[in-house]
Design a protein around this motif. Sequence first.
Motif, PDB file in Angstrom:
ATOM      1  N   GLY A 144     -17.483   9.153  49.108  1.00 40.68           N
ATOM      2  CA  GLY A 144     -16.281   9.727  48.519  1.00 40.68           C
ATOM      3  C   GLY A 144     -16.526  10.418  47.187  1.00 40.68           C
ATOM      4  N   THR A 145     -17.712  10.281  46.626  1.00 37.55           N
ATOM      5  CA  THR A 145     -17.999  10.992  45.378  1.00 37.55           C
ATOM      6  C   THR A 145     -18.564  12.375  45.695  1.00 37.55           C
ATOM      7  OG1 THR A 145     -20.248  10.105  45.184  1.00 37.55           O
ATOM      8  CG2 THR A 145     -18.483   8.827  44.154  1.00 37.55           C
ATOM      9  N   ARG A 146     -18.601  13.209  44.669  1.00 42.43           N
ATOM     10  CA  ARG A 146     -19.044  14.587  44.876  1.00 42.43           C
ATOM     11  C   ARG A 146     -20.550  14.696  44.599  1.00 42.43           C
ATOM     12  NH1 ARG A 146     -17.131  19.795  41.299  1.00 42.43           N
ATOM     13  NH2 ARG A 146     -17.591  21.369  42.888  1.00 42.43           N
ATOM     14  N   PRO A 147     -21.322  15.160  45.592  1.00 42.76           N
ATOM     15  CA  PRO A 147     -22.763  15.259  45.352  1.00 42.76           C
ATOM     16  C   PRO A 147     -23.131  16.469  44.479  1.00 42.76           C
ATOM     17  CG  PRO A 147     -22.256  16.023  47.567  1.00 42.76           C
ATOM     18  CD  PRO A 147     -20.952  15.562  46.963  1.00 42.76           C
ATOM     19  N   ILE A 148     -24.078  16.235  43.593  1.00 38.51           N
ATOM     20  CA  ILE A 148     -24.638  17.305  42.767  1.00 38.51           C
ATOM     21  C   ILE A 148     -26.145  17.191  42.910  1.00 38.51           C
ATOM     22  CG2 ILE A 148     -24.867  18.227  40.416  1.00 38.51           C
ATOM     23  CD1 ILE A 148     -22.282  16.727  39.698  1.00 38.51           C
ATOM     24  N   PHE A 149     -26.818  18.321  43.071  1.00 37.89           N
ATOM     25  CA  PHE A 149     -28.276  18.263  43.185  1.00 37.89           C
ATOM     26  C   PHE A 149     -28.931  19.382  42.402  1.00 37.89           C
ATOM     27  CE2 PHE A 149     -32.131  19.204  46.071  1.00 37.89           C
ATOM     28  CZ  PHE A 149     -32.963  18.398  45.314  1.00 37.89           C
ATOM     29  N   PHE A 150     -29.911  19.022  41.587  1.00 34.80           N
ATOM     30  CA  PHE A 150     -30.752  19.987  40.872  1.00 34.80           C
ATOM     31  C   PHE A 150     -32.139  19.942  41.511  1.00 34.80           C
ATOM     32  CE2 PHE A 150     -28.924  20.683  36.356  1.00 34.80           C
ATOM     33  CZ  PHE A 150     -27.632  20.459  36.767  1.00 34.80           C
ATOM     34  N   GLY A 151     -32.611  21.068  42.045  1.00 37.11           N
ATOM     35  CA  GLY A 151     -33.938  21.108  42.648  1.00 37.11           C
ATOM     36  C   GLY A 151     -34.577  22.470  42.453  1.00 37.11           C
ATOM     37  N   ASP A 152     -35.900  22.525  42.540  1.00 39.18           N
ATOM     38  CA  ASP A 152     -36.591  23.788  42.239  1.00 39.18           C
ATOM     39  C   ASP A 152     -37.418  24.338  43.397  1.00 39.18           C
ATOM     40  OD1 ASP A 152     -38.543  21.595  41.850  1.00 39.18           O
ATOM     41  OD2 ASP A 152     -39.896  23.242  41.352  1.00 39.18           O
ATOM     42  N   ASP A 153     -37.732  23.516  44.369  1.00 40.02           N
ATOM     43  CA  ASP A 153     -38.782  23.896  45.318  1.00 40.02           C
ATOM     44  C   ASP A 153     -38.211  24.340  46.665  1.00 40.02           C
ATOM     45  OD1 ASP A 153     -41.317  24.237  46.309  1.00 40.02           O
ATOM     46  OD2 ASP A 153     -42.018  22.256  45.686  1.00 40.02           O
ATOM     47  N   VAL A 154     -39.040  25.034  47.449  1.00 38.19           N
ATOM     48  CA  VAL A 154     -38.605  25.398  48.802  1.00 38.19           C
ATOM     49  C   VAL A 154     -38.263  24.133  49.609  1.00 38.19           C
ATOM     50  CG1 VAL A 154     -39.601  27.673  49.182  1.00 38.19           C
ATOM     51  CG2 VAL A 154     -41.063  25.682  49.407  1.00 38.19           C
ATOM     52  N   THR A 155     -38.972  23.059  49.328  1.00 36.18           N
ATOM     53  CA  THR A 155     -38.709  21.816  50.066  1.00 36.18           C
ATOM     54  C   THR A 155     -37.363  21.190  49.678  1.00 36.18           C
ATOM     55  OG1 THR A 155     -39.920  20.546  48.418  1.00 36.18           O
ATOM     56  CG2 THR A 155     -41.145  21.225  50.339  1.00 36.18           C
ATOM     57  N   ASP A 156     -36.741  21.694  48.602  1.00 30.84           N
ATOM     58  CA  ASP A 156     -35.424  21.199  48.200  1.00 30.84           C
ATOM     59  C   ASP A 156     -34.279  21.941  48.895  1.00 30.84           C
ATOM     60  OD1 ASP A 156     -36.425  19.326  46.349  1.00 30.84           O
ATOM     61  OD2 ASP A 156     -36.645  20.871  44.815  1.00 30.84           O
ATOM     62  N   GLU A 157     -34.615  23.018  49.582  1.00 29.18           N
ATOM     63  CA  GLU A 157     -33.557  23.873  50.148  1.00 29.18           C
ATOM     64  C   GLU A 157     -32.619  23.174  51.142  1.00 29.18           C
ATOM     65  OE1 GLU A 157     -32.230  26.829  49.352  1.00 29.18           O
ATOM     66  OE2 GLU A 157     -33.541  26.696  47.616  1.00 29.18           O
ATOM     67  N   PRO A 158     -33.157  22.380  52.085  1.00 27.88           N
ATOM     68  CA  PRO A 158     -32.204  21.723  53.000  1.00 27.88           C
ATOM     69  C   PRO A 158     -31.185  20.857  52.244  1.00 27.88           C
ATOM     70  CG  PRO A 158     -34.459  21.510  53.823  1.00 27.88           C
ATOM     71  CD  PRO A 158     -34.557  22.087  52.448  1.00 27.88           C
ATOM     72  N   ALA A 159     -31.644  20.174  51.206  1.00 37.72           N
ATOM     73  CA  ALA A 159     -30.743  19.323  50.426  1.00 37.72           C
ATOM     74  C   ALA A 159     -29.762  20.168  49.603  1.00 37.72           C
ATOM     75  CB  ALA A 159     -31.544  18.393  49.513  1.00 37.72           C
ATOM     76  N   LEU A 160     -30.234  21.271  49.043  1.00 32.05           N
ATOM     77  CA  LEU A 160     -29.329  22.153  48.284  1.00 32.05           C
ATOM     78  C   LEU A 160     -28.241  22.700  49.209  1.00 32.05           C
ATOM     79  CD1 LEU A 160     -31.971  24.082  46.096  1.00 32.05           C
ATOM     80  CD2 LEU A 160     -30.170  22.576  45.214  1.00 32.05           C
ATOM     81  N   GLN A 161     -28.667  23.069  50.400  1.00 31.72           N
ATOM     82  CA  GLN A 161     -27.733  23.614  51.383  1.00 31.72           C
ATOM     83  C   GLN A 161     -26.693  22.562  51.786  1.00 31.72           C
ATOM     84  OE1 GLN A 161     -29.809  25.105  54.777  1.00 31.72           O
ATOM     85  NE2 GLN A 161     -28.149  26.498  55.312  1.00 31.72           N
ATOM     86  N   TRP A 162     -27.155  21.351  51.988  1.00 31.21           N
ATOM     87  CA  TRP A 162     -26.248  20.280  52.401  1.00 31.21           C
ATOM     88  C   TRP A 162     -25.222  19.998  51.304  1.00 31.21           C
ATOM     89  CZ3 TRP A 162     -25.275  15.178  50.684  1.00 31.21           C
ATOM     90  CH2 TRP A 162     -24.402  14.456  51.527  1.00 31.21           C
ATOM     91  N   VAL A 163     -25.690  19.908  50.063  1.00 37.55           N
ATOM     92  CA  VAL A 163     -24.801  19.624  48.935  1.00 37.55           C
ATOM     93  C   VAL A 163     -23.750  20.734  48.791  1.00 37.55           C
ATOM     94  CG1 VAL A 163     -24.725  19.493  46.399  1.00 37.55           C
ATOM     95  CG2 VAL A 163     -26.387  18.120  47.677  1.00 37.55           C
ATOM     96  N   ALA A 164     -24.190  21.982  48.917  1.00 37.28           N
ATOM     97  CA  ALA A 164     -23.251  23.110  48.815  1.00 37.28           C
ATOM     98  C   ALA A 164     -22.198  23.013  49.921  1.00 37.28           C
ATOM     99  CB  ALA A 164     -24.009  24.433  48.895  1.00 37.28           C
ATOM    100  N   ALA A 165     -22.625  22.651  51.135  1.00 33.24           N
ATOM    101  CA  ALA A 165     -21.704  22.565  52.269  1.00 33.24           C
ATOM    102  C   ALA A 165     -20.700  21.421  52.121  1.00 33.24           C
ATOM    103  CB  ALA A 165     -22.497  22.386  53.572  1.00 33.24           C
ATOM    104  N   GLN A 166     -21.039  20.413  51.310  1.00 33.33           N
ATOM    105  CA  GLN A 166     -20.119  19.287  51.074  1.00 33.33           C
ATOM    106  C   GLN A 166     -19.098  19.602  49.983  1.00 33.33           C
ATOM    107  OE1 GLN A 166     -20.591  16.670  53.259  1.00 33.33           O
ATOM    108  NE2 GLN A 166     -22.116  18.181  53.863  1.00 33.33           N
TER     109      GLN A 166
END
Length: 263
Positions: free
Chosen positions: A205-227
């Motif tokens: 129920g909380t809002r996810p925030i993610f700071f990442g720099d690498d290509v390997t962080d992209e799936p997580a960045l995408q997921w967080v944005a979609a939430q």
Amino acid sequence: MYYEMIGFHGEAQDEPLTDEIECPDLSKATLFLDLDGTLVDLAPTPDGIQVAPDLGELLGLLYERTEGRTVIISGRAIEDAAQYLQGFGGPMIGGHGAQERLVDGTIKRHELADETTVQRLGDMADSFAATHPGLLCERKPTGVVLHFRKDESLAAPAYAFLRALSETHRGFDLHHSKMAYELRPAGIGKDVSMRKMMQQDGFAGTRPIFFGDDVTDEPALQWVAAQGGIAVKIGEGETAAQARLEDPSSARRTLRRWTQKEH
Ligand SMILES: [Mg+2]
């Protein structure tokens, strides 16, 4: 040089970028932070990083503001990452999700990371690096990395070698990250770990925030944005994130600013 010192270059330019990111209500958020290249500048070798003296204190403040939901999420092994984060006792995810440090300090290892296979892959990568000066082998409890930052001409041989290992060792995938190739258990990823953590009591129920720099962080960045969360890419490169900060020092400034804002 002079202009850099007085701020006409570099520092002055990233301020507007910083201001583009809204200041979230941290008491209703879960803050996932990558370490290398996000909170700390990359160095020629993994153990060469310089940690800002106030990083531990900043993470402590964020931990308080998020009511215990500030999570370090790194490709490093937890035992390794933790030595750079003295004073931070919060949750950690290591090995891209292959390990998890719980709030009571115990470290849980993902069942996919078969110990004997990891050992064997590490031995072989070690031998390969030994005959290729300029390659650095980083052994992790859950996989192995070959770094070619010191000699980029070794990117191709490192790739070919790990590629062959990934084909002969089922259950291990080859990943490309900054100046490195890595073998890690299939089915593991920062995004997978994040989803799992966000279902737990205290996080759901909380809002996810993610700071990442690498290509390997992209799936997580995408997921967080979609939430409907806040995905922040540090540095250059294509990204699914809605916001970008120039470098780790602007990331730390932004986080510091968030701790100062009252909601
Ligand atoms: Mg990183």
